[in-house]
Design a protein around this motif. Sequence first.
Motif, short mmCIF file in Angstrom:
data_model
loop_
_atom_site.label_atom_id
_atom_site.label_comp_id
_atom_site.label_asym_id
_atom_site.label_seq_id
_atom_site.Cartn_x
_atom_site.Cartn_y
_atom_site.Cartn_z
N VAL A 1 0.83 -1.24 0.00
CA VAL A 1 0.08 0.20 0.04
C VAL A 1 0.81 1.40 0.20
O VAL A 1 1.64 1.40 0.95
CB VAL A 1 -0.78 -0.02 1.13
N MET B 1 -1.56 -1.29 -4.15
CA MET B 1 -2.44 -0.29 -3.85
C MET B 1 -2.02 1.14 -3.24
O MET B 1 -0.76 1.25 -2.96
CB MET B 1 -3.46 -0.93 -2.60
N LEU C 1 -9.19 -0.55 1.64
CA LEU C 1 -8.15 -1.36 1.16
C LEU C 1 -7.70 -2.30 2.20
O LEU C 1 -7.01 -3.39 1.87
CB LEU C 1 -6.77 -0.32 0.87
N CYS D 1 -7.32 -6.36 1.34
CA CYS D 1 -5.99 -7.11 1.73
C CYS D 1 -6.39 -8.25 2.76
O CYS D 1 -5.89 -9.24 2.43
CB CYS D 1 -5.26 -6.15 2.86
#
Length: 264
Positions: A20, A222, A243, A247
């Motif tokens: 991320v 991401m 997010l 995940c």
Amino acid sequence: MTVQECATGKTEKLQFDRVVWACGDNGIPKVPGSLKSVFTDFPGRAIHSSDTANLESDFGGKRVLLIGSGYSAEDLALQACKLNVEKVYICHRSERGEGTATKYWPGNKVQVMPLRVPIRAEGKTIHFAATKPDFEYEFVAANKDVVESIHDIDTVVFCTGYRTNKDPEYDLLELPDGWKMPANTFTERLGDVEPAKHLWYYADMTQPEIYQGLLIDNPKMMYLLTFDSFLPLLSCDVTAWMLMRYCTGALSIPSREEMRRLIK
């Protein structure tokens, strides 16, 4: 992925299942020179809103001036109340602040001062002038007449935002001569659009290869992006939770074809 330790420069290769990117693009504290000069001889603490390492000593039992009315000012005013501040003043250049429009602050410890800009500090006394109504984006006084003063200020915090990491001096991007925009999702409807001489860095943008923070070609990569520039803190919070669900598998990832269709 190759990562580098900033302090030593040592690199190593590590493996991850998901990545991320959450580094943002505004990381350089911004304090207008016109404000800095006002507090050159101020005997108290004068800090940027990013300098939060000593908030308990900067706020606890103190009289504090916050300059600016965005989300940093709102957040720090609430933090100050939690840290038993004696009094918080928030001055800002516009008539209605973005993050400080409320009249309801804990313990009646916060006083908001709209259309005010500091012009002089004499010891711990700060003098203010009225702002020019047509200079909403600058800390510019209409004249040098003092219209308000506050006394015994211990800490001044510049809640004046950040500059972009891409260019520390300007929020505008200058385009080279002959620059043309590559084909994108709007091309077939709008054709070739003649660009302006400058582009505003903070303008709302569409990322055709990123869907809700997912890189379409590799959704395991991401990006924590703000999709709504008018509510950036809420947007970051919602995106972070989304997010996290991607995940952990709590939220299924659409197919690449479906993501591209939804973007269009």
